[in-house]
Write an enzyme that holds these catalytic residues in place. Structure first.
Site, PDB file in Angstrom:
ATOM      1  N   ASP A  52      -2.041  -1.799  -3.210  1.00  9.62           N
ATOM      2  CA  ASP A  52      -2.496  -1.145  -1.989  1.00  9.62           C
ATOM      3  C   ASP A  52      -3.997  -0.864  -2.033  1.00  9.62           C
ATOM      4  OD1 ASP A  52      -1.836   0.375   0.513  1.00  9.62           O
ATOM      5  OD2 ASP A  52      -2.645   2.028  -0.673  1.00  9.62           O
ATOM      6  N   GLU A  75      -3.635  -6.245  -1.060  1.00 10.89           N
ATOM      7  CA  GLU A  75      -3.961  -5.852   0.303  1.00 10.89           C
ATOM      8  C   GLU A  75      -5.470  -5.625   0.334  1.00 10.89           C
ATOM      9  OE1 GLU A  75      -3.655  -2.358   3.631  1.00 10.89           O
ATOM     10  OE2 GLU A  75      -3.628  -1.931   1.494  1.00 10.89           O
TER      11      GLU A  75
END
Length: 730
Positions: free
Chosen positions: A404, A457
């Protein structure tokens, strides 16, 4: 030698700097000597672990201090205590030697220990002949550390730890306790301040929120049945395999009859067969690590090594992964090494200093989330994070990680104005410490776990996110991820689909531009949770037009996406066109499946997944330019796009999308081979909720093209059959 009274007072107060030097069994000038603190005891007798008596002890202080001469040399000791009409046994933690050794010291200090999860935290072991739990915690600047828990009445004087001076790790082995015991660390900072009780950074289990204690646990699973699954992924190149990811928030996919979270076992019974039937290849969970705040969705974790107690004990997650593997599904987890929350029981100022984070808020505070940023340049912190990834891969057999907020790690000025950030040594904005940690993580995972997959990401144009991270050359930008989320695809195509079809001709490049860079990284096409929250609506409501057109647009969009180069990701609920935007506070609206239009979309996604798996042309060159060829890139007037997907030795598949409501009954589709092309997908089919316009299952190309019926707001796919058109005699 008798210690001074001040040392005894410090011992009884639990503040002595080295309790192991005074407690337990020691050899002295007059022979062996035992000293023990046994609260509540009136009498005590010492025994060896085999049960042979070795000393009678005298109580020399009413606070429970006992001493006596022993008949043997230093060894583990247990005591038979009496008091208040009761009798009990206590095995002395201070009669045991350390568990960690010099090799651990060396590797921990160097930041290269890749088995930290075997050493740090709370481990159920047998040590020097006794079962118990070994506790180890890193707090180099602490003046004093004790473990407190339900086994010592949360008394900070009972179990102070031994400090390993060279590495700042504190440890103790406490015999005769097992799994399921609640504990925390009582830490006194360097200035003498007693900190809030801290959870164990390496805890393998935690209490259910709002409680925050760590729990002793052994996350080993002895009976894995996934060898064939793991062997398959270890033997293939994932870039050339079909990968279609179903992204799941485990707390809101479904709830039980009481409105509570499903356990991992209940999720396994429901989710695994559903995902398999839908044709997805991977389940990706939003973070499963322990976190205190439900609306954080797990992205603000306080227990990186502990599966959340919301879904039951840690072994339930292991059973889920094993069950998924046996069903042929891979399991990915979202992993958050970018930042951590500043809850008092967590990592923030863990030993009274900025230990895991930076002291300067220009480096250590994240303005977007009011969280702390890890100090990636500190060896022990980077090692903590790298080991966490290794832990989940080894102990829980997860198949990979979606990492993330990578962009927030890579740039020192991320979400900061001038004056709010500190340039690197070269005067730039790159966070080279974060780069080094990510490269180390990827290298460690890919070197030790064949078949693992890491996905970034990353929302910027940082070069080489999914390029191999060989060596440590200064300034190297390659991060070593397996894949990268294609945020540009998501943004541009959703923006296009939100436009009224009459205006789409003016924004043709929102579809075509992505193909300019589609092969610069190994991309995943993400339609994730981030696109259906915080007022953004669901994917269905993003589409333009009336209700029929919204469904048609969504079906056409899904068809285009599954025909577009790149791996696929779809957030839960979007496969049946959930109308409401997602909320972690409620389950998905499963009743919508009773409506034909919603079930039609679900049927389409199911068929797209199975088609994507069955046709190598659609997946085998997802990340390589040789797998893509434009057929129609410039028909702005009609908002039509067509391309060829192909793979060596496989039948090519033509993909054509009509992004207006106009029906074309004689549209010219260029094709590279004359002959029969079978219609393998039509998003406008009746079974999907469409108008049923189509080509009766096949088209015939002659002279380099075929004239086709192109339904409104639809995507079609044609696979080359290889046969030539039949010719009849004149």
């Amino acid at each position: 030698m008798k210690p001074p009274g001040s040392a005894i007072e410090a011992l009884l107060a639990g503040t002595h700097a080295d309790p192991f030097s005074l407690l337990g069994l020691h050899q002295g000038p007059d022979g062996a000597f035992i000293r023990a603190i046994l609260p509540g005891a009136q009498t005590a007798q010492a025994f060896d672990l085999a049960g042979m008596p070795i000393a009678d002890l005298a109580r020399i202080d009413d606070r429970g201090l006992f001493e006596g001469q022993a008949k043997v040399g230093p060894q583990p000791v247990k005591y038979l205590c009496t008091g208040g009409g009761h009798q009990w046994w206590v095995t002395d933690p201070y009669s045991f030697g350390p568990v960690l050794g010099p090799l651990d010291d060396f590797l921990i200090a160097q930041g290269t220990h890749q088995r930290l999860f075997d050493k740090m935290g709370a481990h159920l072991i047998t040590h020097e002949g006794a079962p118990g739990v070994h506790f180890a915690v890193w707090a180099p600047n602490a003046a004093h550390v004790a473990v407190v828990g339900d086994f010592n009445n949360w008394d900070g004087t009972r179990h102070p730890l031994r400090k390993r001076q060279d590495i700042g790790v504190w440890e103790i082995f406490i015999p005769d306790i097992g799994a399921g015991r609640a504990y925390k660390y009582r830490i006194v900072g360097p200035d003498g301040t007693v900190l809030p009780l801290k959870a164990d950074p390496f805890a393998f289990a935690s209490e259910l929120r709002p409680r925050t204690a760590s729990l002793t646990a052994d996350p080993h699973k002895p009976d894995w049945g996934d060898a064939a699954h793991r062997a398959h992924w270890a033997a293939v190149d994932p870039r050339r395999e079909p990968i279609s990811v179903y992204e799941v928030h485990p707390g809101s996919w479904q709830l039980d009859e009481n409105g509570w979270f499903l356990s991992w076992d209940a999720l396994a019974q429901r989710l695994i067969p559903y995902v398999a039937e839908m044709g997805f290849t991977h389940i990706e969970f939003l973070p499963v690590s322990e976190h205190p705040y439900d609306p954080s969705w797990g992205y603000q974790a306080t227990g990186l090594y502990a599966p959340s107690a919301r879904f039951g004990a840690p072994d339930g997650f292991a059973r889920f992964v094993d069950g998924a593997h046996r069903a042929g599904l891979s399991v990915l987890i979202d992993w958050v090494p970018a930042h951590f929350p500043v809850d008092a029981h967590g990592l923030a100022r863990f030993d009274g200093t900025a230990l895991y984070e930076h002291d300067d808020p220009r480096l250590g505070f994240h303005p977007d989330w009011n969280t702390a940023i890890y100090n990636f340049g500190r060896r022990e912190v980077a090692s903590f994070l790298v080991n966490n990834a290794l832990f989940w891969a080894e102990r829980y057999h997860v198949d990979g990680f979606r990492v993330d907020a990578v962009a927030s790690m890579l740039y020192r000025d991320y979400s900061r104005e001038n004056g709010q950030w500190i340039p690197n040594e070269q005067g730039g904005r790159e966070n080279w410490d974060a780069v080094a940690m990510l490269r180390a993580m990827n290298r460690a995972l890919y070197a030790s776990h064949a078949g693992i997959m890491t996905i970034a990401e990353e929302s910027t144009s940082w070069p080489g996110v999914s390029h191999p991270a060989h060596g440590d050359a200064p300034g190297s930008t390659a991060l070593g991820f397996g894949f990268k989320w294609n945020m540009g695809f998501m943004h541009d195509t959703l923006q296009y689909m939100a436009r009224d079809p009459v205006h789409r001709r003016h924004h043709h490049d929102e579809i075509t531009f992505g193909l300019v860079y589609a092969f610069t990284e190994n991309f995943v096409l993400p339609l994730s949770h981030d696109e259906v929250v915080h007022g953004k609506g669901s994917l269905l409501t993003k589409m333009s037009g009336d209700d029929w057109q919204k469904f048609a647009n969504l079906r056409a969009y899904y068809g285009m996406m599954w025909g577009y180069p790149g791996k696929k990701l779809l957030f839960m609920g979007q496969e049946f066109a959930q109308r409401r935007e997602w909320s972690e506070a409620r389950a998905l609206d499963w009743d919508l499946r009773a409506a034909p239009m919603h079930e039609g979309v679900r049927n389409l996604v199911r068929d797209l997944n199975h088609l994507y798996q069955a046709k190598p042309a659609l997946h085998a060159r997802d990340c390589e330019a040789e797998g893509f060829e434009w057929l129609i890139a410039d028909d702005r007037q009609n908002s039509v796009f067509a391309w060829l997907r192909k793979a060596p030795g496989e039948k090519p598949v033509a993909v054509i999308s009509n992004m207006t409501p106009a029906l074309h009954d004689h549209y010219r589709l260029p094709l590279p081979h004359d002959g029969l092309w079978r219609e393998v997908l039509n998003s406008d089919a009746h079974g999907y909720g469409g108008s049923g316009q189509g080509n009766l299952g096949a088209i015939t190309a002659a002279g380099g093209a075929a004239h086709i019926i192109l339904p409104p707001l639809a995507t079609l796919m044609f696979e080359y059959d290889g046969s030539r058109p039949e010719h009849t005699a004149p």
